[in-house]
Design an enzyme around this catalytic site. Structure first.
Site, PDB file in Angstrom:
ATOM      1  N   LYS A   1      30.428 -25.681 -15.059  1.00  0.00           N
ATOM      2  CA  LYS A   1      31.552 -24.888 -14.543  1.00  0.00           C
ATOM      3  C   LYS A   1      32.271 -25.656 -13.439  1.00  0.00           C
ATOM      4  O   LYS A   1      32.761 -25.097 -12.482  1.00  0.00           O
ATOM      5  CB  LYS A   1      31.074 -23.557 -13.953  1.00  0.00           C
ATOM      6  CG  LYS A   1      30.491 -22.639 -14.975  1.00  0.00           C
ATOM      7  CD  LYS A   1      30.497 -21.200 -14.606  1.00  0.00           C
ATOM      8  CE  LYS A   1      30.168 -20.897 -13.162  1.00  0.00           C
ATOM      9  NZ  LYS A   1      31.285 -20.976 -12.246  1.00  0.00           N
TER      10      LYS A   1
ATOM     11  N   ASP B   1      23.581 -26.157 -15.434  1.00  0.00           N
ATOM     12  CA  ASP B   1      24.891 -26.420 -14.826  1.00  0.00           C
ATOM     13  C   ASP B   1      25.145 -27.920 -14.758  1.00  0.00           C
ATOM     14  O   ASP B   1      24.211 -28.704 -14.754  1.00  0.00           O
ATOM     15  CB  ASP B   1      24.900 -25.879 -13.389  1.00  0.00           C
ATOM     16  CG  ASP B   1      25.387 -24.453 -13.323  1.00  0.00           C
ATOM     17  OD1 ASP B   1      25.568 -23.838 -14.386  1.00  0.00           O
ATOM     18  OD2 ASP B   1      25.573 -23.952 -12.202  1.00  0.00           O
TER      19      ASP B   1
ATOM     20  N   MET C   1      32.321 -28.190  -0.917  1.00  0.00           N
ATOM     21  CA  MET C   1      33.572 -28.106  -1.695  1.00  0.00           C
ATOM     22  C   MET C   1      34.791 -28.415  -0.829  1.00  0.00           C
ATOM     23  O   MET C   1      35.839 -27.789  -0.966  1.00  0.00           O
ATOM     24  CB  MET C   1      33.706 -26.712  -2.342  1.00  0.00           C
ATOM     25  CG  MET C   1      32.655 -26.477  -3.410  1.00  0.00           C
ATOM     26  SD  MET C   1      32.677 -24.818  -4.096  1.00  0.00           S
ATOM     27  CE  MET C   1      31.469 -24.011  -3.078  1.00  0.00           C
TER      28      MET C   1
HETATM   29  N1  SAH Z   1      24.290 -24.456  -4.980  1.00  0.00           N
HETATM   30  C1  SAH Z   1      24.697 -25.791  -4.568  1.00  0.00           C
HETATM   31  C2  SAH Z   1      26.154 -25.849  -4.152  1.00  0.00           C
HETATM   32  C3  SAH Z   1      27.117 -25.595  -5.277  1.00  0.00           C
HETATM   33  S1  SAH Z   1      28.788 -25.671  -4.758  1.00  0.00           S
HETATM   34  C4  SAH Z   1      23.771 -26.254  -3.447  1.00  0.00           C
HETATM   35  O1  SAH Z   1      23.020 -25.441  -2.893  1.00  0.00           O
HETATM   36  O2  SAH Z   1      23.788 -27.439  -3.121  1.00  0.00           O
HETATM   37  C5  SAH Z   1      29.204 -27.338  -5.196  1.00  0.00           C
HETATM   38  C6  SAH Z   1      29.334 -28.177  -3.935  1.00  0.00           C
HETATM   39  O3  SAH Z   1      28.039 -28.529  -3.455  1.00  0.00           O
HETATM   40  C7  SAH Z   1      30.043 -29.493  -4.143  1.00  0.00           C
HETATM   41  O4  SAH Z   1      31.439 -29.356  -4.110  1.00  0.00           O
HETATM   42  C8  SAH Z   1      29.532 -30.275  -2.957  1.00  0.00           C
HETATM   43  O5  SAH Z   1      30.187 -29.882  -1.780  1.00  0.00           O
HETATM   44  C9  SAH Z   1      28.097 -29.796  -2.862  1.00  0.00           C
HETATM   45  N2  SAH Z   1      27.150 -30.673  -3.570  1.00  0.00           N
HETATM   46  C10 SAH Z   1      26.378 -30.363  -4.609  1.00  0.00           C
HETATM   47  N3  SAH Z   1      25.583 -31.402  -4.955  1.00  0.00           N
HETATM   48  C11 SAH Z   1      25.876 -32.394  -4.091  1.00  0.00           C
HETATM   49  C12 SAH Z   1      25.374 -33.710  -3.879  1.00  0.00           C
HETATM   50  N4  SAH Z   1      24.406 -34.240  -4.646  1.00  0.00           N
HETATM   51  N5  SAH Z   1      25.899 -34.438  -2.868  1.00  0.00           N
HETATM   52  C13 SAH Z   1      26.843 -33.929  -2.063  1.00  0.00           C
HETATM   53  N6  SAH Z   1      27.354 -32.698  -2.208  1.00  0.00           N
HETATM   54  C14 SAH Z   1      26.865 -31.937  -3.189  1.00  0.00           C
END
Ligand code: SAH
Length: 251
Positions: free
Chosen positions: A56, A35, A168
């Site tokens: 995505k 991803d 998000m």
């Molecule tokens: N499965 C992922 C989340 C996916 S949804 C997890 O567990 O972290 C995508 C959202 O995750 C983004 O919009 C943001 O809100 C958050 N996100 C993912 N990586 C990030 C990062 N390095 N720093 C801050 N927010 C992050």
């Protein structure tokens, strides 16, 4: 033949936040579907695997979920060891459960390997202890973005006494702010905005519920970012863990 797919959480970005199990599964993998929130540096653990990018990201060109499903199935049925690498944890807003269900219905076993979710890592790296004793009785992970545009029960969240971690949320700050204020959370409640948690470009900003939108605009908050909302934000400890050490330190 026992077809199997690893659904692996790659953590928030820093390759050192991978689990040992994720590293082992990557070593075994022959095909890796990655991803776009995953730091490509983790691919150091699967140098000979075929890498397929299946980004995505919201608003960008994307690979449809159905296509990703079929791709995983095809490689698994060819007898390949397939690893699907997802940002953070596969089951926290990551569709890991959906993918495992879809594969199981077709006779393919999925093994999910937890990753450190962005909300937990981001808070810690920003010096916030999410369930600080005496301040928060728990933590709630929510997404501000729903597929069907249904709304969250902001009132219940505002009155939960838990720290809120919003995923998000960058494009939905108005909903978050308005929902929680109307739900009864005090305007003075501190908010942390954490962008690119655990990566060298991590940025953190602080605000309050009252000023969230204006401060986010001044800060030029961009995705990927999480919001941490609650009194624990005001009680931050000083974080001294170095960010994102080069992967060569990893055994
Ligand atoms: N499965 C992922 C989340 C996916 S949804 C997890 O567990 O972290 C995508 C959202 O995750 C983004 O919009 C943001 O809100 C958050 N996100 C993912 N990586 C990030 C990062 N390095 N720093 C801050 N927010 C992050």
């Amino acid at each position: 033949m026992n077809a199997k797919v690893w659904l692996i959480g790659a953590g928030p970005g820093d390759p050192e936040l991978l689990t040992l199990k994720a590293v082992r599964a990557l070593h075994e993998a022959e095909v890796v579907l990655i991803d776009d929130l995953v730091n490509p540096a983790v691919l150091e653990h699967c140098p000979t695997a075929r890498i397929v990018k299946v980004g995505k990201r919201g608003g960008c060109r994307s690979t449809p979920q159905a296509f990703i499903h079929r791709l995983m199935l095809r490689y698994a049925r060819q007898g390949k060891v397939v690893a699907r690498l997802k940002g953070g944890d596969p089951c926290i807003f990551g569709r890991g459960g959906e993918e495992a269900e879809w594969l199981a219905a077709r006779g393919v076993q999925a093994e999910i390997v937890n990753g450190i979710t962005a909300g937990l890592a981001g808070a810690t790296l920003s010096g916030i202890s999410l369930t600080h004793r005496g301040i928060a009785r728990g933590v709630t992970l929510v997404t501000a973005h729903t597929q069907d545009d249904s709304t969250l029960n902001w009132q219940a969240l505002a009155q939960s006494g838990t720290t809120l971690v919003v995923y998000m949320g960058v494009a939905r700050l108005q909903d978050v702010q308005q929902g929680l204020l109307e739900g009864g959370l005090p305007a003075s409640t501190p908010v942390a905005m954490i962008e690119n948690a655990s990566l060298p470009q991590q940025r953190e900003g602080r605000s309050t519920l009252a000023d969230l939108q204006i401060d986010a605009a001044l800060f030029q908050l961009k995705s990927p970012a999480i919001l941490v909302i609650g009194d624990v934000v005001g009680a931050s400890f000083v974080q001294s863990t170095p960010l994102c050490e080069p992967l060569s330190h990893f055994g």
